[in-house]
Design an enzyme around this catalytic site. Structure first.
Site, PDB file in Angstrom:
ATOM      1  N   GLU A 153      -3.608  -2.815   4.656  1.00  0.00           N
ATOM      2  CA  GLU A 153      -3.293  -4.017   5.672  1.00  0.00           C
ATOM      3  C   GLU A 153      -4.639  -4.265   6.408  1.00  0.00           C
ATOM      4  O   GLU A 153      -5.597  -3.742   5.669  1.00  0.00           O
ATOM      5  CB  GLU A 153      -2.639  -3.135   6.689  1.00  0.00           C
ATOM      6  CG  GLU A 153      -3.162  -1.943   7.306  1.00  0.00           C
ATOM      7  CD  GLU A 153      -1.911  -1.286   8.084  1.00  0.00           C
ATOM      8  OE1 GLU A 153      -0.957  -1.082   8.013  1.00  0.00           O
ATOM      9  OE2 GLU A 153      -2.497  -0.404   9.036  1.00  0.00           O
ATOM     10  N   HIS A 166      -0.252  -0.600  14.212  1.00  0.00           N
ATOM     11  CA  HIS A 166      -0.908   0.728  14.067  1.00  0.00           C
ATOM     12  C   HIS A 166      -2.422   0.324  14.557  1.00  0.00           C
ATOM     13  O   HIS A 166      -2.804  -0.840  14.719  1.00  0.00           O
ATOM     14  CB  HIS A 166      -1.327   0.616  12.303  1.00  0.00           C
ATOM     15  CG  HIS A 166      -0.266   1.002  11.782  1.00  0.00           C
ATOM     16  ND1 HIS A 166      -0.244   0.526  10.177  1.00  0.00           N
ATOM     17  CD2 HIS A 166       0.996   1.673  11.698  1.00  0.00           C
ATOM     18  CE1 HIS A 166       0.956   0.952   9.831  1.00  0.00           C
ATOM     19  NE2 HIS A 166       1.781   1.775  10.767  1.00  0.00           N
TER      20      HIS A 166
END
Lengths: 390, 290
Positions: free
Chosen positions: B209, B247
């Site tokens: 990511e 996150h």
């Protein structure tokens, strides 16, 4: 969490990092009164918003008389300041910081951030103060000095020497002052669980002193619970109201400018869902992670927040049920549609634990605007089609 | 074969008797994981889920000879728990807890390295060797045994990827959720090396990511050292810069850490990069057909 310049300078002062004298004002009258107390003869009137580039946007002005302080204060206070960091909608200026003017000889840059590759904080310094550090890094990377400092070792003399020699500071007295400045900054970075500190510019005055003319600080959200003094500096008017409302319910929400609302469990899958919508020719209206405990209440709240955005033409609910069972989520979605008026098509993809039971529940409920999907690709395709009115 | 954990791995749980620890330890036991005990201070001598509870990790290791610890303690106690495990001789700590301060992880990881203990996470779903050993919070039933190794920063994308791989008729050797925090334990590079050496693994799926440069490091490692086919997906191609996407580490800052640069680096290293996670399964079938 980010804080204002005046708050960062309060922390700097506590650690002996020199700053100009300054006072906070929330009205034009207060600005003029503060200027009188500071004494002049030159003042800087500064907009307090959580964004860089304030000067270029017209939010920082040099005043050479009390009349000018009054003039600039009334111009800046209440203005919507647009900078490269605020986005086109800008930010409303509600507070001013009135500061003593400084005798600027040189403008430097000094910052502390976490170097994720080295897994320790690095001190970044540059002679190119006053410019966006991203641009300096891009155009003249050799002008940025990076010194990694292992917290287990702490800031040592050699770290300081690397900085001053790198910056070309040759006068021993100035070297000493700069090293003391950098050491204090590193200390306050660690002790306050900061995520980043940026002083741009850090100025050298005519008399060879170093002063933090600006100050920007961000903190590790996970560590705020052990810093109540920092938490108390939170300015909720600087944060997105919908993001904050979502956070109260354990939802992680970020608005975007597309047409397809997304409700997903897990941050990675939530990003992956946005990417898939984009890949299939649609546009995501938001990032929304409902977390590991999706239930009727959180799903209802999610619908409510997504639908506040009037651009939303369809909603894609994409849940991969792990420990959370899909049949429970299906019931949650049905409950949620009773709590919130969902007037756009809702594409539901439930996969993982008890997915067949979930499909059955949704089918039997027979709600007109709920469309079921078998997998991620199918769901994204159906959402893109629905948003286009097909 | 598999990597890191198998049916014989002895596991203890730190934060054993708490709500999360209890629930997930029970699920792991049901999966067949050899949980041999747990640690909760001041509950030493008791029994929980039919296993002994110890006051300290040292006591637990001495009496059970566990080599792996699964950590569920609250975020502010994570560093303490990790360092305790390292000094007690644990070889691998799997940190499930979300929200540990970055500074704490920095300190704890450095200490773990010093004592030769590996870590996975924090803020991760854990590690699973299909049909043998599950140490974490993932739904065990989607991981059918097979020859695909999986490494992911994201929990639900691990499930999504594994599910697609299995639907294509393949299975998983070991899947590792490494977490999306700014400082994590084992990263792609470490795990790619282990999968390369594992005879059971025939291909590797890596899910990354935005934020940081672990995927870029992985790309150069793959170019030099990995002979097995690799399929990759990078989440966050459509994420706005400067925003933290769920996150703690998923943020493009100063124009660095974009999905675009990571995808380009992986492609240049010969990795099959998919634009949508919906294509992971198909891509695995493709690279294995070659």
């Amino acid at each position: 969490m980010n804080i204002h310049e005046y708050q960062a300078k309060q922390i700097f002062a506590k650690y002996g990092v020199p700053t100009p004298k300054g006072m906070l004002a929330s009205s034009v009258e207060e600005a003029v009164e503060n200027a009188k107390v500071l004494g002049g003869p030159v003042w800087v009137v500064k907009a307090q918003i959580h964004a860089g580039g304030r000067g270029l946007g017209g939010g920082v002005k040099l005043a050479r008389s009390l009349d000018e302080v009054k003039k600039y204060a009334s111009e800046i206070l209440g203005m919507t300041l647009v900078t490269h960091q605020t986005g086109p909608e800008g930010k409303l200026v509600q507070k001013l910081y009135i500061e003593d003017g400084a005798d600027i000889k040189d403008e430097l840059y000094l910052g502390v951030v976490l170097d994720r590759a080295k897994e320790m904080p690095i001190i970044m310094a540059s002679t190119e103060g006053g410019m966006a550090i991203e641009d300096v890094a891009h155009n003249t990377p050799e002008k940025i000095i990076k010194v990694a400092v292992d917290p287990a070792v702490g800031f040592q003399g050699f770290h300081g020497r690397e900085l001053v020699f790198g910056l070309g500071i040759t006068d021993p007295a100035e070297q000493g002052k700069f090293i003391k400045f950098a050491a204090a900054l590193y200390k306050l970075y660690l002790e306050n669980d900061a995520e980043m500190i940026e002083i741009n510019p850090l100025v050298k005055t005519g008399s060879g002193d170093f002063i933090a003319l600006d100050g920007k600080m961000g903190f590790d959200d996970s560590a705020l619970s052990r810093h109540p003094d920092i938490e108390a500096m939170r300015d909720i008017s600087e944060e997105d109201a919908d993001e904050m409302e979502a956070a109260k319910y354990g939802l992680s929400y970020i608005p975007l400018d597309g047409e397809i609302g997304c409700m997903v469990n897990g941050a990675g899958l939530a990003m992956g869902t946005m990417d898939t919508i984009n890949y299939m020719g649609g546009t995501p209206a938001n990032f929304l992670d409902v977390g590991g405990k999706a239930n009727a209440e959180t799903v209802a709240k999610g619908f409510e927040i997504i639908l506040k955005n009037k651009n939303v033409k369809a909603i894609f609910v994409n849940i991969f049920g792990g420990i959370v069972r899909c049949d429970r989520i299906a019931n949650g979605i049905l409950e949620a549609t009773k709590l919130v008026d969902v007037h756009v098509p809702v594409i539901v993809r439930l996969d993982g634990t008890n997915a067949p039971e979930a499909a059955e529940i949704l089918k039997n409920a027979n709600i007109a605007n709920i469309i079921t999907a078998t997998d991620l690709a199918d769901g994204a395709a159906k959402a893109v089609a629905a948003a286009k009115g097909k | 074969m598999s990597i890191l954990v198998n049916k014989d791995t002895k596991v203890i749980v730190q934060g054993f008797t708490g709500k999360e620890g209890t629930f997930h330890a029970e699920q792991c036991l049901a999966y067949g994981t050899k949980i041999v005990g747990g640690v909760t201070p001041n509950k030493g001598g008791q029994e929980h889920l039919g296993k002994p509870v110890f006051n300290t990790v040292k006591d637990a290791v001495n009496s059970t000879h566990a080599t792996v610890s699964m950590i569920f303690v609250p975020p502010m106690f994570v560093a303490d728990a990790v360092m305790e495990a390292a000094e007690a001789g644990i070889k691998l700590a799997v940190i499930i807890t979300e929200g540990a301060p970055v500074r704490d992880m920095q300190k704890a990881k450095a200490h773990a390295n010093k004592h030769g203990m590996m870590t996975i996470g924090p803020n991760c779903p854990g590690i699973i060797t299909a049909e043998e050993c599950k140490i974490g919070i993932m739904p065990g039933m989607i991981f059918k045994k097979g020859n695909i190794g999986l490494i992911s920063k994201s929990g639900t994308l691990t499930y999504e990827g594994a599910n697609q791989v299995c639907r294509e008729g393949f299975g998983i050797s070991t899947a590792v959720g490494i977490g999306g925090d700014p400082i994590i334990g084992l990263s792609y590079k470490d795990l790619l090396a282990m999968f390369e050496a594992d005879t059971e693994t025939k291909a590797i799926v890596m899910i990354g990511e935005i934020g940081g440069d672990l995927e870029i490091q992985a790309a150069s490692y793959i170019k030099e050292h990995i002979t097995k086919p690799v399929v990759a997906f990078i989440a966050g191609q459509t994420a706005p810069a400067g925003k933290r996407m769920g996150h703690a580490g998923a943020i493009v800052s100063g124009g660095a850490g974009t999905a675009k640069e990571k995808m380009a680096a992986l492609e240049a290293a010969g990795v099959k990069v998919v634009i949508s996670p919906a294509d992971i399964g198909k891509a695995v079938a493709e690279v294995l057909a070659k």
